[in-house]
Structure formats: structure tokens, C-alpha cells
Design a protein around this motif. Structure first.
Motif, mmCIF file in Angstrom:
data_model
loop_
_atom_site.group_PDB
_atom_site.id
_atom_site.type_symbol
_atom_site.label_atom_id
_atom_site.label_comp_id
_atom_site.label_asym_id
_atom_site.label_seq_id
_atom_site.Cartn_x
_atom_site.Cartn_y
_atom_site.Cartn_z
ATOM 1 N N UNK A 171 0.815 -1.210 0.000
ATOM 2 C CA UNK A 171 0.000 0.000 0.000
ATOM 3 C C UNK A 171 0.844 1.253 0.000
ATOM 4 N N UNK A 172 0.280 2.311 -0.555
ATOM 5 C CA UNK A 172 1.030 3.548 -0.737
ATOM 6 C C UNK A 172 0.054 4.679 -1.047
ATOM 7 N N UNK A 173 0.419 5.909 -0.667
ATOM 8 C CA UNK A 173 -0.343 7.093 -1.045
ATOM 9 C C UNK A 173 0.423 7.887 -2.097
ATOM 10 N N UNK A 174 -0.317 8.420 -3.060
ATOM 11 C CA UNK A 174 0.259 9.297 -4.071
ATOM 12 C C UNK A 174 -0.800 10.301 -4.517
ATOM 13 N N UNK A 175 -0.406 11.231 -5.377
ATOM 14 C CA UNK A 175 -1.256 12.359 -5.709
ATOM 15 C C UNK A 175 -1.495 12.437 -7.212
ATOM 16 N N UNK A 176 -2.751 12.569 -7.605
ATOM 17 C CA UNK A 176 -3.129 12.710 -9.012
ATOM 18 C C UNK A 176 -3.232 14.198 -9.305
ATOM 19 N N UNK A 177 -2.363 14.687 -10.190
ATOM 20 C CA UNK A 177 -2.200 16.136 -10.353
ATOM 21 C C UNK A 177 -2.522 16.642 -11.754
ATOM 22 N N UNK A 178 -2.863 15.742 -12.671
ATOM 23 C CA UNK A 178 -3.175 16.198 -14.021
ATOM 24 C C UNK A 178 -3.858 15.112 -14.821
ATOM 25 N N UNK A 179 -4.459 15.514 -15.932
ATOM 26 C CA UNK A 179 -5.028 14.544 -16.863
ATOM 27 C C UNK A 179 -4.868 15.080 -18.280
ATOM 28 N N UNK A 180 -4.945 14.168 -19.233
ATOM 29 C CA UNK A 180 -4.980 14.553 -20.638
ATOM 30 C C UNK A 180 -5.807 13.521 -21.397
ATOM 31 N N UNK A 181 -6.045 13.775 -22.677
ATOM 32 C CA UNK A 181 -6.906 12.908 -23.485
ATOM 33 C C UNK A 181 -8.255 12.701 -22.814
ATOM 34 N N UNK A 182 -8.797 13.783 -22.265
ATOM 35 C CA UNK A 182 -10.112 13.717 -21.640
ATOM 36 C C UNK A 182 -10.176 12.841 -20.404
ATOM 37 N N UNK A 183 -9.026 12.606 -19.767
ATOM 38 C CA UNK A 183 -8.981 11.779 -18.568
ATOM 39 C C UNK A 183 -8.512 10.364 -18.815
ATOM 40 N N UNK A 184 -8.187 10.006 -20.058
ATOM 41 C CA UNK A 184 -7.671 8.661 -20.338
ATOM 42 C C UNK A 184 -6.291 8.447 -19.731
ATOM 43 N N UNK A 185 -5.509 9.528 -19.592
ATOM 44 C CA UNK A 185 -4.194 9.472 -18.974
ATOM 45 C C UNK A 185 -4.170 10.373 -17.751
ATOM 46 N N UNK A 186 -3.546 9.882 -16.695
ATOM 47 C CA UNK A 186 -3.495 10.591 -15.421
ATOM 48 C C UNK A 186 -2.042 10.876 -15.058
ATOM 49 N N UNK A 187 -1.772 12.121 -14.660
ATOM 50 C CA UNK A 187 -0.443 12.513 -14.187
ATOM 51 C C UNK A 187 -0.364 12.267 -12.688
ATOM 52 N N UNK A 188 0.674 11.539 -12.265
ATOM 53 C CA UNK A 188 0.830 11.146 -10.866
ATOM 54 C C UNK A 188 2.090 11.762 -10.294
ATOM 55 N N UNK A 189 1.957 12.400 -9.138
ATOM 56 C CA UNK A 189 3.098 12.837 -8.347
ATOM 57 C C UNK A 189 3.276 11.810 -7.231
ATOM 58 N N UNK A 190 4.344 11.045 -7.304
ATOM 59 C CA UNK A 190 4.568 9.914 -6.411
ATOM 60 C C UNK A 190 5.734 10.242 -5.484
ATOM 61 N N UNK A 191 5.479 10.414 -4.194
ATOM 62 C CA UNK A 191 6.548 10.843 -3.281
ATOM 63 C C UNK A 191 7.625 9.805 -3.036
ATOM 64 N N UNK A 192 7.457 8.579 -3.549
ATOM 65 C CA UNK A 192 8.466 7.541 -3.330
ATOM 66 C C UNK A 192 9.133 7.059 -4.607
ATOM 67 N N UNK A 193 8.616 7.428 -5.759
ATOM 68 C CA UNK A 193 9.157 6.903 -7.010
ATOM 69 C C UNK A 193 10.409 7.646 -7.434
ATOM 70 N N UNK A 194 11.405 6.940 -7.973
ATOM 71 C CA UNK A 194 12.583 7.622 -8.530
ATOM 72 C C UNK A 194 12.215 8.591 -9.650
ATOM 73 N N UNK A 195 11.134 8.288 -10.374
ATOM 74 C CA UNK A 195 10.692 9.177 -11.450
ATOM 75 C C UNK A 195 10.045 10.454 -10.918
ATOM 76 N N UNK A 196 9.572 10.430 -9.711
ATOM 77 C CA UNK A 196 8.913 11.596 -9.126
ATOM 78 C C UNK A 196 7.508 11.781 -9.661
ATOM 79 N N UNK A 197 7.393 12.059 -10.953
ATOM 80 C CA UNK A 197 6.102 12.204 -11.597
ATOM 81 C C UNK A 197 6.084 11.385 -12.877
ATOM 82 N N UNK A 198 4.925 10.853 -13.216
ATOM 83 C CA UNK A 198 4.791 10.035 -14.414
ATOM 84 C C UNK A 198 3.320 9.978 -14.824
ATOM 85 N N UNK A 199 3.092 9.513 -16.052
ATOM 86 C CA UNK A 199 1.743 9.324 -16.572
ATOM 87 C C UNK A 199 1.370 7.850 -16.489
#
Length: 234
Positions: free
Chosen positions: A189-217
């Protein structure tokens, strides 16, 4: 019905080996924290661009309905400083979009976070409402996989919240692969933050406080299935 979530926090072993997470008691009180210092990055709101249709014509449909095809909410990203602060870090990222850039320690105190993690999406909703005026609600995806109507509900909730400038805090469990092919694995289990969308919501931008990528789609359906058996604050 099962509780919305169990306590969630990164295990030290998971951080060193596979980036996994645990639920339940902390691994050890003496466990070393994450060595990566919090990193700040600020988004700018790109606004909606509904003038380009995708293959399914969703952009045209969104434009006719008066909806945005994409949105990025301005946030200040911070990594979590230890193995159990995913809840405070994800909540703090969401708060930063609304002018509430509190220290993670202060957010953790409000959430009741311990070395066992943060209890529930009900807690992230409660703290977000206490600090931002009461517009967040908790939604559960109770089954082992999201139903089509639950995927649609998540899309509607994410779009509505982000269009109001409110990032969504989600509690996830398991492994999901982002659009760059990177597996993001949090088996406990983990908490993260959804901070954006594109393609009408088909893709979600995630800000992940534990991921090496930091943010990803990630695709909406993968996000919904990641939240399954847990919940989100939107």
C-alpha cells in the motif's frame, strides 16, 4: 465490507530492493530513512487544449460538452523523507496546489501518521477538508479490480477535482506500469497524488513521493485497478 484501506507506508526493505510497500506494523523503529532529500518542482497550469481530436474523438466530444481535454494543476512536489510518510507527503503535495505548503511533519501529526503508516483515505479526506474548506470526499473501490462504472466514476471525480484546482490523493496497492514502461510497485500500500489529466482523462499525471521518477503518466484504467480494495480523496 473491508475498511477502505489499511495503514500504508514504505518498508525499508522495499525501498532498498524493489520500491515496495507494506501495511501493518512498521518494520523497525531504528530503520534508516530514505536518503534522497525532498525535491521541489513546480507545475504551471497549461489550461485546456481541446482542439486536437484523438483516435476515438474524445477531444471533440469534450469540447462539445464544455470540458477540458487536459489539465495540469500547479503543485510543489516533495519526496517523502522516510519509509512511512507517503500519506503526509502525498497530502502535502495536494495542499500545495491550494496555497497550503505545510511541513510534512505537521501534516503527519494531523493525519495521525505513525511508523505503521497512515490509517485511511478517510484521514486524508478529513485533513484536506480541514485545511481547504471541505470540498473533498472519500470514494472506495471495494473489489479486487475496478468495475467499468468505477473507472468512469474515477475519471469524473479526477476531472472535477482538478478543474477546481484540487489534486486527488489516492491510496494504491500492488504494481502498475506507467506509460514509460516503468513498474511502480507498492505491494503493501502507498499514497500518491493525481495532479493532471490529458486525453479527456484517459491518462493521469501522478506525483509519487516515493518513485525515482517523481512524476509520471499512467492510464486511467491502471490507476483505478491500482486503487482497488482501497480508496481516494477527491
Amino acid at each position: 465490507m473491508k475498511p477502505i484501506i489499511h495503514r500504508s507506508g514504505l518498508s525499508v526493505a522495499g525501498l532498498l530492493v524493489a520500491g515496495g510497500c507494506i501495511a501493518g506494523p512498521a518494520v523497525a523503529a531504528q530503520a534508516a530513512p530514505v536518503t534522497t532529500a525532498p525535491v521541489a518542482s513546480v507545475h504551471t497550469d497549461k489550461g485546456g487544449r481541446a482542439d486536437q481530436a484523438d483516435k476515438g474523438g474524445r477531444h471533440d466530444k469534450d469540447r462539445r460538452a464544455g470540458r477540458r481535454a487536459e489539465r495540469m494543476v500547479g503543485i510543489e512536489y516533495q519526496a517523502q523523507p522516510n519509509f512511512y510518510y507517503c500519506g503526509p507527503a502525498a497530502t502535502r503535495i495536494a495542499l500545495s496546489a491550494q496555497g497550503k505548503a505545510l511541513p510534512q511533519d505537521e501534516v503527519a501529526k494531523m493525519l495521525g501518521t505513525t511508523e505503521a503508516g497512515t490509517d485511511s483515505a478517510l484521514d486524508t479526506t478529513r485533513v484536506l477538508n480541514e485545511l481547504t474548506g471541505g470540498r473533498y470526499r472519500t470514494t472506495e473501490i471495494p473489489g479486487p479490480a475496478a468495475k467499468p462504472e468505477e473507472v468512469d466514476r474515477l475519471r469524473a471525480d479526477v476531472i472535477a477535482a482538478l478543474d477546481e484546482g484540487r489534486p486527488v490523493v489516492a491510496n494504491v496497492k500492488g504494481t502498475a506500469v506507467d506509460t514509460d514502461g516503468h513498474p511502480q510497485s507498492y505491494e503493501g500500500g502507498h499514497y500518491l497524488t493525481l495532479v493532471g489529466y490529458r486525453d479527456g482523462g484517459d491518462l493521469i499525471r501522478i506525483a509519487d513521493p516515493a518513485s525515482p521518477e517523481g512524476e509520471y503518466w499512467m492510464t486511467l484504467e491502471k490507476v483505478a485497478n491500482w486503487i482497488a480494495e482501497r480508496g481516494y480523496s477527491s
